[in-house]
Design a protein around this motif. Structure first.
Motif, PDB file in Angstrom:
ATOM      1  N   GLY A  45       0.835  -1.204   0.000  1.00  0.00           N
ATOM      2  CA  GLY A  45       0.000   0.000   0.000  1.00  0.00           C
ATOM      3  C   GLY A  45       0.866   1.249   0.000  1.00  0.00           C
ATOM      4  O   GLY A  45       2.066   1.205   0.233  1.00  0.00           O
ATOM      5  N   ASN A  46       0.207   2.361  -0.293  1.00  0.00           N
ATOM      6  CA  ASN A  46       0.967   3.605  -0.317  1.00  0.00           C
ATOM      7  C   ASN A  46       1.145   4.129   1.103  1.00  0.00           C
ATOM      8  O   ASN A  46       0.548   3.642   2.053  1.00  0.00           O
ATOM      9  CB  ASN A  46       0.293   4.632  -1.239  1.00  0.00           C
ATOM     10  N   VAL A  47       1.992   5.141   1.242  1.00  0.00           N
ATOM     11  CA  VAL A  47       2.322   5.659   2.563  1.00  0.00           C
ATOM     12  C   VAL A  47       1.083   6.214   3.264  1.00  0.00           C
ATOM     13  O   VAL A  47       0.945   6.075   4.481  1.00  0.00           O
ATOM     14  CB  VAL A  47       3.460   6.701   2.478  1.00  0.00           C
ATOM     15  N   ALA A  48       0.171   6.804   2.530  1.00  0.00           N
ATOM     16  CA  ALA A  48      -1.044   7.357   3.139  1.00  0.00           C
ATOM     17  C   ALA A  48      -1.900   6.242   3.740  1.00  0.00           C
ATOM     18  O   ALA A  48      -2.397   6.370   4.863  1.00  0.00           O
ATOM     19  CB  ALA A  48      -1.847   8.152   2.115  1.00  0.00           C
ATOM     20  N   ASP A  49      -2.062   5.136   3.001  1.00  0.00           N
ATOM     21  CA  ASP A  49      -2.855   4.021   3.520  1.00  0.00           C
ATOM     22  C   ASP A  49      -2.220   3.420   4.771  1.00  0.00           C
ATOM     23  O   ASP A  49      -2.910   3.129   5.751  1.00  0.00           O
ATOM     24  CB  ASP A  49      -3.010   2.921   2.463  1.00  0.00           C
ATOM     25  N   GLY A  88      -4.271   3.544  16.736  1.00  0.00           N
ATOM     26  CA  GLY A  88      -3.868   4.235  17.957  1.00  0.00           C
ATOM     27  C   GLY A  88      -2.396   4.565  18.029  1.00  0.00           C
ATOM     28  O   GLY A  88      -1.902   5.002  19.059  1.00  0.00           O
ATOM     29  N   ASP A  89      -1.655   4.365  16.940  1.00  0.00           N
ATOM     30  CA  ASP A  89      -0.219   4.639  16.937  1.00  0.00           C
ATOM     31  C   ASP A  89       0.067   5.899  16.125  1.00  0.00           C
ATOM     32  O   ASP A  89       0.671   5.846  15.060  1.00  0.00           O
ATOM     33  CB  ASP A  89       0.538   3.433  16.379  1.00  0.00           C
ATOM     34  N   LEU A  90      -0.365   7.037  16.641  1.00  0.00           N
ATOM     35  CA  LEU A  90      -0.139   8.308  15.952  1.00  0.00           C
ATOM     36  C   LEU A  90       1.349   8.605  15.777  1.00  0.00           C
ATOM     37  O   LEU A  90       1.779   8.967  14.679  1.00  0.00           O
ATOM     38  CB  LEU A  90      -0.845   9.449  16.685  1.00  0.00           C
ATOM     39  N   PRO A  91       2.185   8.422  16.824  1.00  0.00           N
ATOM     40  CA  PRO A  91       3.620   8.671  16.610  1.00  0.00           C
ATOM     41  C   PRO A  91       4.219   7.769  15.536  1.00  0.00           C
ATOM     42  O   PRO A  91       5.072   8.196  14.764  1.00  0.00           O
ATOM     43  CB  PRO A  91       4.245   8.389  17.977  1.00  0.00           C
ATOM     44  N   GLY A  92       3.771   6.512  15.476  1.00  0.00           N
ATOM     45  CA  GLY A  92       4.271   5.607  14.446  1.00  0.00           C
ATOM     46  C   GLY A  92       3.857   6.053  13.058  1.00  0.00           C
ATOM     47  O   GLY A  92       4.628   5.947  12.102  1.00  0.00           O
ATOM     48  N   ALA A  93       2.633   6.564  12.934  1.00  0.00           N
ATOM     49  CA  ALA A  93       2.153   7.057  11.642  1.00  0.00           C
ATOM     50  C   ALA A  93       2.968   8.264  11.196  1.00  0.00           C
ATOM     51  O   ALA A  93       3.372   8.361  10.033  1.00  0.00           O
ATOM     52  CB  ALA A  93       0.668   7.414  11.732  1.00  0.00           C
ATOM     53  N   VAL A  94       3.226   9.174  12.123  1.00  0.00           N
ATOM     54  CA  VAL A  94       4.019  10.366  11.791  1.00  0.00           C
ATOM     55  C   VAL A  94       5.438   9.963  11.413  1.00  0.00           C
ATOM     56  O   VAL A  94       5.996  10.459  10.432  1.00  0.00           O
ATOM     57  CB  VAL A  94       4.014  11.363  12.979  1.00  0.00           C
ATOM     58  N   LEU A 145       6.436   7.100  10.164  1.00  0.00           N
ATOM     59  CA  LEU A 145       6.383   6.451   8.852  1.00  0.00           C
ATOM     60  C   LEU A 145       6.390   7.494   7.742  1.00  0.00           C
ATOM     61  O   LEU A 145       7.168   7.391   6.784  1.00  0.00           O
ATOM     62  CB  LEU A 145       5.128   5.588   8.748  1.00  0.00           C
ATOM     63  N   VAL A 146       5.545   8.511   7.877  1.00  0.00           N
ATOM     64  CA  VAL A 146       5.467   9.552   6.852  1.00  0.00           C
ATOM     65  C   VAL A 146       6.790  10.293   6.749  1.00  0.00           C
ATOM     66  O   VAL A 146       7.288  10.550   5.653  1.00  0.00           O
ATOM     67  CB  VAL A 146       4.292  10.510   7.142  1.00  0.00           C
ATOM     68  N   GLN A 147       7.393  10.624   7.895  1.00  0.00           N
ATOM     69  CA  GLN A 147       8.685  11.315   7.871  1.00  0.00           C
ATOM     70  C   GLN A 147       9.747  10.473   7.180  1.00  0.00           C
ATOM     71  O   GLN A 147      10.494  10.975   6.338  1.00  0.00           O
ATOM     72  CB  GLN A 147       9.159  11.593   9.302  1.00  0.00           C
ATOM     73  N   THR A 148       9.811   9.198   7.533  1.00  0.00           N
ATOM     74  CA  THR A 148      10.847   8.313   6.998  1.00  0.00           C
ATOM     75  C   THR A 148      10.722   8.142   5.491  1.00  0.00           C
ATOM     76  O   THR A 148      11.708   8.188   4.766  1.00  0.00           O
ATOM     77  CB  THR A 148      10.766   6.928   7.676  1.00  0.00           C
ATOM     78  N   GLU A 149       9.506   7.963   5.023  1.00  0.00           N
ATOM     79  CA  GLU A 149       9.333   7.641   3.608  1.00  0.00           C
ATOM     80  C   GLU A 149       9.209   8.858   2.709  1.00  0.00           C
ATOM     81  O   GLU A 149       9.359   8.737   1.502  1.00  0.00           O
ATOM     82  CB  GLU A 149       8.127   6.721   3.439  1.00  0.00           C
ATOM     83  N   THR A 150       8.917  10.029   3.273  1.00  0.00           N
ATOM     84  CA  THR A 150       8.750  11.211   2.431  1.00  0.00           C
ATOM     85  C   THR A 150       9.801  12.278   2.669  1.00  0.00           C
ATOM     86  O   THR A 150       9.980  13.163   1.841  1.00  0.00           O
ATOM     87  CB  THR A 150       7.369  11.863   2.659  1.00  0.00           C
ATOM     88  N   GLY A 151      10.470  12.214   3.831  1.00  0.00           N
ATOM     89  CA  GLY A 151      11.437  13.255   4.161  1.00  0.00           C
ATOM     90  C   GLY A 151      10.786  14.515   4.708  1.00  0.00           C
ATOM     91  O   GLY A 151      11.446  15.543   4.842  1.00  0.00           O
ATOM     92  N   MET A 152       9.495  14.457   5.003  1.00  0.00           N
ATOM     93  CA  MET A 152       8.805  15.624   5.567  1.00  0.00           C
ATOM     94  C   MET A 152       9.341  15.929   6.959  1.00  0.00           C
ATOM     95  O   MET A 152       9.857  15.046   7.641  1.00  0.00           O
ATOM     96  CB  MET A 152       7.296  15.351   5.709  1.00  0.00           C
ATOM     97  N   ALA A 167      -2.918  13.975  10.135  1.00  0.00           N
ATOM     98  CA  ALA A 167      -4.191  14.516  10.633  1.00  0.00           C
ATOM     99  C   ALA A 167      -5.180  14.729   9.492  1.00  0.00           C
ATOM    100  O   ALA A 167      -6.393  14.616   9.689  1.00  0.00           O
ATOM    101  CB  ALA A 167      -3.952  15.834  11.368  1.00  0.00           C
ATOM    102  N   ALA A 168      -4.684  15.024   8.296  1.00  0.00           N
ATOM    103  CA  ALA A 168      -5.566  15.294   7.155  1.00  0.00           C
ATOM    104  C   ALA A 168      -6.072  14.025   6.483  1.00  0.00           C
ATOM    105  O   ALA A 168      -7.009  14.100   5.673  1.00  0.00           O
ATOM    106  CB  ALA A 168      -4.839  16.169   6.134  1.00  0.00           C
ATOM    107  N   LEU A 169      -5.504  12.890   6.824  1.00  0.00           N
ATOM    108  CA  LEU A 169      -5.949  11.645   6.195  1.00  0.00           C
ATOM    109  C   LEU A 169      -7.375  11.325   6.607  1.00  0.00           C
ATOM    110  O   LEU A 169      -7.728  11.410   7.777  1.00  0.00           O
ATOM    111  CB  LEU A 169      -5.033  10.470   6.595  1.00  0.00           C
ATOM    112  N   SER A 170      -8.210  10.952   5.625  1.00  0.00           N
ATOM    113  CA  SER A 170      -9.615  10.634   5.963  1.00  0.00           C
ATOM    114  C   SER A 170      -9.792   9.148   6.135  1.00  0.00           C
ATOM    115  O   SER A 170      -9.006   8.338   5.806  1.00  0.00           O
ATOM    116  CB  SER A 170     -10.529  11.163   4.893  1.00  0.00           C
TER     117      SER A 170
END
Length: 141
Positions: free
Chosen positions: A100-104, A113-119, A121-128, A138-141
């Motif tokens: 799946g993609n990073v958003a999924d 319930g793993d908000l820090p893990g989600a953040v 993941l996004v940082q690691t894979e996108t460099g944000m 937070a914007a993910l629906s």
């Protein structure tokens, strides 16, 4: 001038200096929000912290959380206090470049319930940056 009047002037002067120094540093500190989403903690860490709390050793419990997570003192204390109330979620498994993609995958972690893990993941894979990754999650629906 009496000694009492000199002392009162000295206290007033110290107060004015402290006020000016505080304004020069950018005003008052911003208040930290009192409520944070629970951070996912491994079950073994939760058990160790609960055991320390059961032995009435909250300082050692906070130290254990700090060593295991790298959090600061205030955040580690908040986690220990949250553990007193009930279990925290366990981290979901992280697989870089998984299915799946990073958003999924971030949405799945957040919903588990793993908000820090989600953040993370996004940082690691996108460099944000952390702030941008938090906004993204937070914007993910």
């Amino acid at each position: 001038m009496t000694a009492l009047e000199l002392l009162a002037c000295l206290f007033l002067l110290v107060g004015v200096i402290a006020l000016v120094m505080g304004l020069a540093r950018g005003g008052s500190r911003q208040a930290t929000p009192g409520v944070y989403p629970p951070m996912a903690l491994p079950a073994d860490l939760q058990l160790r912290v609960r055991a320390l709390l059961g032995e009435n050793k909250p300082i050692l419990a906070v130290k254990e959380v700090r060593q295991a997570t790298g959090l600061g003192l205030a955040d580690a204390k908040r986690l220990v206090d949250a553990l007193k109330s009930g279990p925290l979620p366990e981290p979901a498994p992280y697989a870089p470049g998984g299915h799946g993609n990073v958003a999924d995958r971030a949405r799945h972690l957040r919903d588990a319930g793993d908000l820090p893990g989600a953040v993370s993941l996004v940082q690691t894979e996108t460099g944000m940056s952390a702030a941008d990754a938090e906004r993204f999650v937070a914007a993910l629906s």
